[in-house]
Design an enzyme around this catalytic site. Structure first.
Site, PDB file in Angstrom:
ATOM      1  N   GLY A  11       4.268 -55.931  31.057  1.00 22.88           N
ATOM      2  CA  GLY A  11       5.721 -55.955  31.247  1.00 22.88           C
ATOM      3  C   GLY A  11       6.065 -55.987  32.720  1.00 22.88           C
ATOM      4  O   GLY A  11       7.099 -55.472  33.160  1.00 22.88           O
ATOM      5  N   ALA A  12       5.201 -56.626  33.489  1.00 27.13           N
ATOM      6  CA  ALA A  12       5.290 -56.588  34.958  1.00 27.13           C
ATOM      7  C   ALA A  12       6.588 -57.193  35.491  1.00 27.13           C
ATOM      8  O   ALA A  12       7.043 -56.822  36.570  1.00 27.13           O
ATOM      9  CB  ALA A  12       4.087 -57.311  35.560  1.00 27.13           C
ATOM     10  N   GLY A  17       8.679 -52.495  35.690  1.00 27.45           N
ATOM     11  CA  GLY A  17       7.636 -53.191  36.463  1.00 27.45           C
ATOM     12  C   GLY A  17       8.071 -53.443  37.894  1.00 27.45           C
ATOM     13  O   GLY A  17       7.306 -53.215  38.841  1.00 27.45           O
ATOM     14  N   ARG A  92      14.087 -52.149  20.333  1.00 31.10           N
ATOM     15  CA  ARG A  92      14.758 -52.148  19.031  1.00 31.10           C
ATOM     16  C   ARG A  92      15.951 -53.096  19.096  1.00 31.10           C
ATOM     17  O   ARG A  92      16.799 -52.967  19.956  1.00 31.10           O
ATOM     18  CB  ARG A  92      15.237 -50.743  18.702  1.00 31.10           C
ATOM     19  CG  ARG A  92      15.751 -50.576  17.288  1.00 31.10           C
ATOM     20  CD  ARG A  92      16.410 -49.225  17.126  1.00 31.10           C
ATOM     21  NE  ARG A  92      15.442 -48.139  17.202  1.00 31.10           N
ATOM     22  CZ  ARG A  92      15.031 -47.444  16.134  1.00 31.10           C
ATOM     23  NH1 ARG A  92      15.501 -47.699  14.939  1.00 31.10           N
ATOM     24  NH2 ARG A  92      14.165 -46.457  16.269  1.00 31.10           N
ATOM     25  N   ASN A 131       8.217 -47.933  24.614  1.00 31.73           N
ATOM     26  CA  ASN A 131       8.597 -47.142  23.429  1.00 31.73           C
ATOM     27  C   ASN A 131       8.366 -47.871  22.112  1.00 31.73           C
ATOM     28  O   ASN A 131       8.422 -49.088  22.092  1.00 31.73           O
ATOM     29  CB  ASN A 131      10.079 -46.760  23.549  1.00 31.73           C
ATOM     30  CG  ASN A 131      10.249 -45.608  24.513  1.00 31.73           C
ATOM     31  OD1 ASN A 131       9.454 -44.687  24.533  1.00 31.73           O
ATOM     32  ND2 ASN A 131      11.302 -45.693  25.333  1.00 31.73           N
ATOM     33  N   ASP A 159      10.786 -37.086  31.149  1.00 33.57           N
ATOM     34  CA  ASP A 159      11.523 -35.990  30.502  1.00 33.57           C
ATOM     35  C   ASP A 159      11.288 -34.684  31.266  1.00 33.57           C
ATOM     36  O   ASP A 159      12.205 -33.895  31.487  1.00 33.57           O
ATOM     37  CB  ASP A 159      11.058 -35.847  29.049  1.00 33.57           C
ATOM     38  CG  ASP A 159      11.128 -37.174  28.315  1.00 33.57           C
ATOM     39  OD1 ASP A 159      12.239 -37.702  28.183  1.00 33.57           O
ATOM     40  OD2 ASP A 159      10.076 -37.707  27.914  1.00 33.57           O
ATOM     41  N   ARG A 162      13.223 -34.777  34.461  1.00 31.98           N
ATOM     42  CA  ARG A 162      14.648 -34.602  34.158  1.00 31.98           C
ATOM     43  C   ARG A 162      14.959 -33.126  33.918  1.00 31.98           C
ATOM     44  O   ARG A 162      15.992 -32.611  34.372  1.00 31.98           O
ATOM     45  CB  ARG A 162      15.018 -35.414  32.907  1.00 31.98           C
ATOM     46  CG  ARG A 162      15.093 -36.920  33.152  1.00 31.98           C
ATOM     47  CD  ARG A 162      15.133 -37.663  31.824  1.00 31.98           C
ATOM     48  NE  ARG A 162      15.430 -39.091  32.012  1.00 31.98           N
ATOM     49  CZ  ARG A 162      15.273 -40.007  31.066  1.00 31.98           C
ATOM     50  NH1 ARG A 162      14.830 -39.662  29.854  1.00 31.98           N
ATOM     51  NH2 ARG A 162      15.575 -41.268  31.308  1.00 31.98           N
ATOM     52  N   HIS A 187       8.342 -38.323  22.804  1.00 35.46           N
ATOM     53  CA  HIS A 187       9.297 -38.862  23.772  1.00 35.46           C
ATOM     54  C   HIS A 187      10.433 -39.497  22.974  1.00 35.46           C
ATOM     55  O   HIS A 187      10.469 -40.703  22.746  1.00 35.46           O
ATOM     56  CB  HIS A 187       8.643 -39.886  24.698  1.00 35.46           C
ATOM     57  CG  HIS A 187       9.666 -40.642  25.506  1.00 35.46           C
ATOM     58  ND1 HIS A 187      10.416 -40.043  26.484  1.00 35.46           N
ATOM     59  CD2 HIS A 187      10.089 -41.925  25.436  1.00 35.46           C
ATOM     60  CE1 HIS A 187      11.254 -40.939  26.997  1.00 35.46           C
ATOM     61  NE2 HIS A 187      11.080 -42.080  26.366  1.00 35.46           N
TER      62      HIS A 187
HETATM   63  P1  NAX Z   1      12.409 -54.697  30.317  1.00 37.55           P
HETATM   64  O1  NAX Z   1      12.927 -55.319  29.084  1.00 37.55           O
HETATM   65  O2  NAX Z   1      13.146 -54.819  31.599  1.00 37.55           O
HETATM   66  O3  NAX Z   1      10.925 -55.232  30.576  1.00 37.55           O
HETATM   67  C1  NAX Z   1       9.967 -55.303  29.584  1.00 37.55           C
HETATM   68  C2  NAX Z   1       9.014 -56.411  29.955  1.00 37.55           C
HETATM   69  O4  NAX Z   1       7.925 -56.399  29.039  1.00 37.55           O
HETATM   70  C3  NAX Z   1       9.655 -57.804  29.885  1.00 37.55           C
HETATM   71  O5  NAX Z   1       9.463 -58.490  31.107  1.00 37.55           O
HETATM   72  C4  NAX Z   1       8.884 -58.472  28.737  1.00 37.55           C
HETATM   73  O6  NAX Z   1       8.709 -59.869  28.957  1.00 37.55           O
HETATM   74  C5  NAX Z   1       7.564 -57.731  28.791  1.00 37.55           C
HETATM   75  N1  NAX Z   1       6.767 -57.806  27.565  1.00 37.55           N
HETATM   76  C6  NAX Z   1       7.203 -57.819  26.278  1.00 37.55           C
HETATM   77  N2  NAX Z   1       6.166 -57.953  25.443  1.00 37.55           N
HETATM   78  C7  NAX Z   1       5.055 -58.009  26.201  1.00 37.55           C
HETATM   79  C8  NAX Z   1       3.676 -58.168  25.911  1.00 37.55           C
HETATM   80  N3  NAX Z   1       3.240 -58.301  24.647  1.00 37.55           N
HETATM   81  N4  NAX Z   1       2.795 -58.196  26.929  1.00 37.55           N
HETATM   82  C9  NAX Z   1       3.232 -58.085  28.210  1.00 37.55           C
HETATM   83  N5  NAX Z   1       4.529 -57.967  28.553  1.00 37.55           N
HETATM   84  C10 NAX Z   1       5.430 -57.913  27.557  1.00 37.55           C
HETATM   85  O7  NAX Z   1      12.164 -53.145  29.938  1.00 37.55           O
HETATM   86  P2  NAX Z   1      11.979 -51.904  30.918  1.00 37.55           P
HETATM   87  O8  NAX Z   1      13.284 -51.349  31.262  1.00 37.55           O
HETATM   88  O9  NAX Z   1      11.034 -52.287  32.005  1.00 37.55           O
HETATM   89  O10 NAX Z   1      11.291 -50.860  29.920  1.00 37.55           O
HETATM   90  C11 NAX Z   1       9.995 -51.061  29.405  1.00 37.55           C
HETATM   91  C12 NAX Z   1       9.693 -50.060  28.306  1.00 37.55           C
HETATM   92  O11 NAX Z   1       9.718 -48.734  28.810  1.00 37.55           O
HETATM   93  C13 NAX Z   1      10.680 -50.072  27.143  1.00 37.55           C
HETATM   94  O12 NAX Z   1       9.940 -50.021  25.947  1.00 37.55           O
HETATM   95  C14 NAX Z   1      11.461 -48.794  27.334  1.00 37.55           C
HETATM   96  O13 NAX Z   1      11.990 -48.313  26.124  1.00 37.55           O
HETATM   97  C15 NAX Z   1      10.382 -47.905  27.872  1.00 37.55           C
HETATM   98  N6  NAX Z   1      10.815 -46.677  28.556  1.00 37.55           N
HETATM   99  C16 NAX Z   1      10.064 -45.565  28.392  1.00 37.55           C
HETATM  100  C17 NAX Z   1      10.354 -44.375  29.031  1.00 37.55           C
HETATM  101  C18 NAX Z   1       9.489 -43.170  28.849  1.00 37.55           C
HETATM  102  O14 NAX Z   1       9.866 -42.128  29.400  1.00 37.55           O
HETATM  103  N7  NAX Z   1       8.364 -43.195  28.135  1.00 37.55           N
HETATM  104  C19 NAX Z   1      11.551 -44.261  29.885  1.00 37.55           C
HETATM  105  C20 NAX Z   1      12.044 -45.569  30.399  1.00 37.55           C
HETATM  106  C21 NAX Z   1      12.012 -46.684  29.394  1.00 37.55           C
HETATM  107  O15 NAX Z   1      13.120 -46.566  28.563  1.00 37.55           O
END
Ligand code: NAX
Length: 327
Positions: A11-12, A17, A92, A131, A159, A162, A187
């Site tokens: 997800g770079a 990223g 989602r 997530n 978390d 926070r 989480h």
């Molecule tokens: P973004 O939607 O900005 O970026 C996600 C990226 O992942 C996109 O560039 C997409 O092309 C890429 N991607 C999707 N499928 C992929 C795959 N199979 N292989 C490689 N890349 C792939 O999301 P962002 O805001 O960066 O958040 C990323 C994730 O972090 C989400 O699932 C979000 O819910 C989760 N989070 C988790 C947190 C935690 O505390 N554990 C907090 C922050 C965030 O909400």
């Protein structure tokens, strides 16, 4: 100079990223003496955006950054990797049930686990941020039978941070006065930030705040902070999530400070009644590069109820992905 450590970020091209890669390349993930090589994994449509980020990384001229490669193939991206940060996930969408969400993410974290199993370095450490992080970590782990199970972790450090910030504000104390705070469970909104073992200036935090604040303000504020950020910023937490990922890996590799602990979701060994194998958040220390669950804490009835509720949600998620054949 030292051999670079290979760090793979999935997800770079996403918003986390974008905040994370510069922190890694500047040396904050592993420390100022460790050169890094970055492997970026994206889906084909986002490879071009990842290339743009790589151009900017070049333009920072970070002395510790020893190379960047961009992939849309998991096997190539995880080949030889020492640290795998699994950030990319399927969000989602409207009307999606939890089972659908878990299944869609199984299609990402299953193959990525297989690729880690096939080609990652022997010392690979995996942090799942995407997530639903705990259960995505479980899926990746189940797909990597040759990697020690305890190398798969999920992020609750955001978390944790926070909760530290809320408590520091409430009591008007510096963060360095707070220790032994814990996030238990998933989480998700059921997570339990525990002030009954946390200390402020060496005294139990729960005894220094009103019970009303603890139950009806502190806990929901921490648990719903992600939604509050979206509401205010128009986008979900990114820099703070990247910061927490850096904290998690830094402590895992370099150890936690003596006399304190932190929070991370790691495979349960059955401690505190959390079923073995569930990837749940615990109070943890890190020593010699391994997480250990802090033992011997007394859990009162209130905390027991909160921990059990969050763990029940994790068990339900595990059962769903087991039914789907993902673990
Ligand atoms: P973004 O939607 O900005 O970026 C996600 C990226 O992942 C996109 O560039 C997409 O092309 C890429 N991607 C999707 N499928 C992929 C795959 N199979 N292989 C490689 N890349 C792939 O999301 P962002 O805001 O960066 O958040 C990323 C994730 O972090 C989400 O699932 C979000 O819910 C989760 N989070 C988790 C947190 C935690 O505390 N554990 C907090 C922050 C965030 O909400």
């Amino acid at each position: 100079s030292a051999t670079p450590v290979t760090v793979t970020v999935t997800g770079a091209a996403g918003q986390i990223g974008y905040a994370l890669l510069f922190r890694i390349a500047s040396g904050q993930l592993l420390g100022p003496d460790t050169p890094v090589k970055l492997n970026l994994l994206e889906i084909p449509q986002a490879v071009k955006a990842a290339e743009g980020t790589a151009m900017e990384l070049d333009d920072c001229a970070f002395p510790l950054l020893r190379g960047i490669d961009i992939f849309d193939d998991a096997n190539a991206a995880f080949s030889g990797t020492n640290v795998a940060l699994l950030v990319g996930a399927r969000p989602r969408s409207k009307g999606m049930e939890r089972g659908d969400l878990l299944e869609a993410n199984g299609g990402i974290f299953g193959p990525q686990g297989k690729a880690i199993n096939a080609g990652a370095a022997d010392d690979v450490r995996v942090l799942v941020v995407g997530n639903p992080a705990n259960t995505n970590a479980l899926i990746a782990q189940a797909s990597a039978p040759d990697v020690p199970a305890d190398r798969f972790t999920a992020m609750t450090r955001l978390d944790h941070n926070r909760a530290l910030a809320q408590l520091s504000k409430k009591l008007g104390v510096g963060l360095d006065e707070i220790s032994k705070l814990t996030i238990w469970g998933n989480h998700s909104a059921t997570q339990y930030p525990d002030l009954f073992h946390a200390e402020v200036g060496g005294k139990i935090a729960a005894e220094q705040v009103e019970r009303e604040w603890l139950e009806n303000d502190f806990i929901p504020t921490v648990a719903k902070r992600g939604a509050a950020i979206i509401e205010a910023r128009g986008a979900s937490s990114a820099a703070s999530a990247a910061n927490a990922a850096v904290d998690h890996v830094y402590d895992w590799v370099n150890g936690t400070p003596a006399g304190d602990w932190t929070s991370a979701a790691i495979p349960s060994d059955g401690s505190y009644g959390v079923p073995e194998g569930i990837i749940s958040s615990f109070p943890v220390t890190s020593e010699n590069g391994e997480w250990k669950i802090v033992q011997g804490l007394e859990i009162d009835e209130f905390s027991r109820g909160r921990i059990d509720a969050s763990v029940a949600e994790l068990v339900e998620e595990r059962d769903t992905v087991a039914t789907l054949g993902l673990i």
